[in-house]
Enzyme design. Structure first.
Site, PDB file in Angstrom:
ATOM      1  CG  ASN A  10      -1.730   1.221   1.400  1.00  0.00           C
ATOM      2  OD1 ASN A  10      -1.823   2.034   0.472  1.00  0.00           O
ATOM      3  ND2 ASN A  10      -2.357   1.385   2.564  1.00  0.00           N
ATOM      4  CD1 TRP A  11       3.799   1.150  -2.624  1.00  0.00           C
ATOM      5  CD2 TRP A  11       4.061   2.367  -4.493  1.00  0.00           C
ATOM      6  NE1 TRP A  11       4.770   0.538  -3.389  1.00  0.00           N
ATOM      7  CE2 TRP A  11       4.959   1.262  -4.543  1.00  0.00           C
ATOM      8  CE3 TRP A  11       4.044   3.257  -5.569  1.00  0.00           C
ATOM      9  CZ2 TRP A  11       5.822   1.050  -5.620  1.00  0.00           C
ATOM     10  CZ3 TRP A  11       4.917   3.031  -6.638  1.00  0.00           C
ATOM     11  CH2 TRP A  11       5.790   1.941  -6.654  1.00  0.00           C
ATOM     12  CE  LYS A  12      -0.222   3.266   4.739  1.00  0.00           C
ATOM     13  NZ  LYS A  12      -0.189   3.387   6.175  1.00  0.00           N
ATOM     14  CG  HIS A 108      -6.044   2.139   4.991  1.00  0.00           C
ATOM     15  ND1 HIS A 108      -5.591   3.091   5.883  1.00  0.00           N
ATOM     16  CD2 HIS A 108      -5.047   1.223   4.871  1.00  0.00           C
ATOM     17  CE1 HIS A 108      -4.368   2.749   6.276  1.00  0.00           C
ATOM     18  NE2 HIS A 108      -4.014   1.632   5.673  1.00  0.00           N
ATOM     19  CD  GLU A 110      -3.006   5.608   6.639  1.00  0.00           C
ATOM     20  OE1 GLU A 110      -2.956   5.665   5.396  1.00  0.00           O
ATOM     21  OE2 GLU A 110      -2.132   5.045   7.326  1.00  0.00           O
ATOM     22  CD  GLU A 183      -3.917  -2.321   7.197  1.00  0.00           C
ATOM     23  OE1 GLU A 183      -2.816  -2.619   6.740  1.00  0.00           O
ATOM     24  OE2 GLU A 183      -4.465  -1.242   6.964  1.00  0.00           O
ATOM     25  N   GLY A 189       2.141   2.154  10.725  1.00  0.00           N
ATOM     26  CA  GLY A 189       3.144   3.207  10.578  1.00  0.00           C
ATOM     27  C   GLY A 189       3.884   3.552  11.857  1.00  0.00           C
ATOM     28  CB  SER A 229       4.640  -2.015  12.017  1.00  0.00           C
ATOM     29  OG  SER A 229       4.358  -0.643  12.236  1.00  0.00           O
ATOM     30  N   GLY A 250       2.536  -1.231   4.301  1.00  0.00           N
ATOM     31  CA  GLY A 250       2.685   0.179   3.941  1.00  0.00           C
ATOM     32  C   GLY A 250       4.148   0.525   3.742  1.00  0.00           C
TER      33      GLY A 250
HETATM   34  P1  PGA Z   1       2.475   0.179   7.618  1.00  0.00           P
HETATM   35  O1  PGA Z   1       1.053   0.450   6.943  1.00  0.00           O
HETATM   36  O2  PGA Z   1       2.963  -1.155   7.068  1.00  0.00           O
HETATM   37  O3  PGA Z   1       3.346   1.312   7.215  1.00  0.00           O
HETATM   38  O4  PGA Z   1       2.254   0.099   9.089  1.00  0.00           O
HETATM   39  C1  PGA Z   1       0.144  -0.585   6.697  1.00  0.00           C
HETATM   40  C2  PGA Z   1      -1.135  -0.026   6.113  1.00  0.00           C
HETATM   41  O5  PGA Z   1      -1.576   1.050   6.538  1.00  0.00           O
HETATM   42  O6  PGA Z   1      -1.734  -0.633   5.193  1.00  0.00           O
END
Ligand code: PGA
Length: 269
Positions: A10-12, A108, A110, A183, A189, A229, A250
């Site tokens: 997931n490149w966000k 997600h 976010e 998640e 993150g 993470s 991510g």
């Molecule tokens: P992260 O993000 O691996 O940087 O914790 C995962 C995600 O939000 O899909």
């Protein structure tokens, strides 16, 4: 039941089109060095894990060209539940299909945290995804406060119920493309991943919920990814758990060398 593993990056809101080709070149070089042993790098598409990248909209076309060469696919990070209409700033399933994208993340954390997504909007998007024959990866997970109050199972149960709430008209077969990503919000993150044991506890609980809602056969075929993470350091242990069928990654998916290590781990799992 053998469930094919999924490794989803997931490149966000990161990288530009100019970064895409160098990334995939580096990924290939890193993978060739690692030589995942079970099937060999070249047959990644047939025998290895399913590898996909959830990219920002403007990167989808370029990403698809680069990724398909390796047998990988790309997914959107979000879409709208309506077919079309007055929804400024939104993107429809038809628009994605037109460029060859038939997979998307939904809900997600976010999106839930910063863009007002709720269990209700997630339910509508999941329904639209299945109607449009998309492969949705639907995200659920508790916040730190919820975990500390001992509410994890309660929150997950509510979220999973909402994922399935509008899917009553669809057959189990039609739901085969649905993937759940667990998640925990506190792990995203932060560098503080869930332990494999804690993740397994929730994954097992999600499978139980799926069984209650859609039957045991469906639950056994449902793929449940861990996200938060996930990294080359913890992926091997996560993959030892029976209900962890892959990862949504991510930060580590932005670094070709790290992501290559995770693909290799999925081959060995
Ligand atoms: P992260 O993000 O691996 O940087 O914790 C995962 C995600 O939000 O899909």
């Amino acid at each position: 039941m053998i469930r094919r593993k999924i490794l989803a990056g997931n490149w966000k809101m990161n990288k530009l089109n100019v970064d895409v080709a160098p990334f995939f070149k580096q990924l290939k070089e890193s993978l060739e060095k690692l030589q995942p042993t079970k099937s060999g790098f070249n047959s990644i598409a047939e025998n290895g894990p399913e590898v996909l990248f959830a990219l920002p909209f403007p990167l989808l076309v370029g990403g698809m060209q680069a990724a398909s060469f390796y047998g990988y696919t790309v997914a959107a990070q979000n879409f709208h539940w309506a077919d079309a209409g007055a929804f400024t700033g939104e993107v429809s399933a038809a628009m994605l299909k037109e460029i060859g994208v038939t997979s998307t993340l939904i809900g997600h954390s976010e999106r839930r945290q910063f863009f007002g997504e709720t269990d209700q909007t997630v339910a509508k998007k999941v329904k639209q995804a299945i109607t449009q024959k998309f492969s949705p990866i639907v995200c659920v997970g508790e916040t730190l406060e919820e975990r500390e109050k001992g509410l994890t199972h309660q929150v997950i149960e509510r979220q999973i119920k909402s994922v399935f709430q509008d899917l009553g008209d669809f057959s189990t077969k039609e739901l085969a493309s649905l993937v759940i990503a667990y998640e925990p919000v506190w792990a995203i993150g932060t560098g503080k991943a869930s332990t494999a044991e804690d993740a397994q506890d929730v994954h097992g609980f999600i499978r139980k919920q799926a069984s209650t809602l859609r039957g045991e056969a469906f639950a056994q075929s449902l793929r449940i990814l861990y996200g938060g993470s996930a990294s080359p350091k913890n992926i091997v242990e996560l993959f030892t758990k029976p209900d962890i069928d892959g990862a949504l990654v991510g930060g580590a998916s932005l670094v070709a060398d790290d992501f290559a290590k995770m693909i290799a781990a999925a081959f060995e799992a």
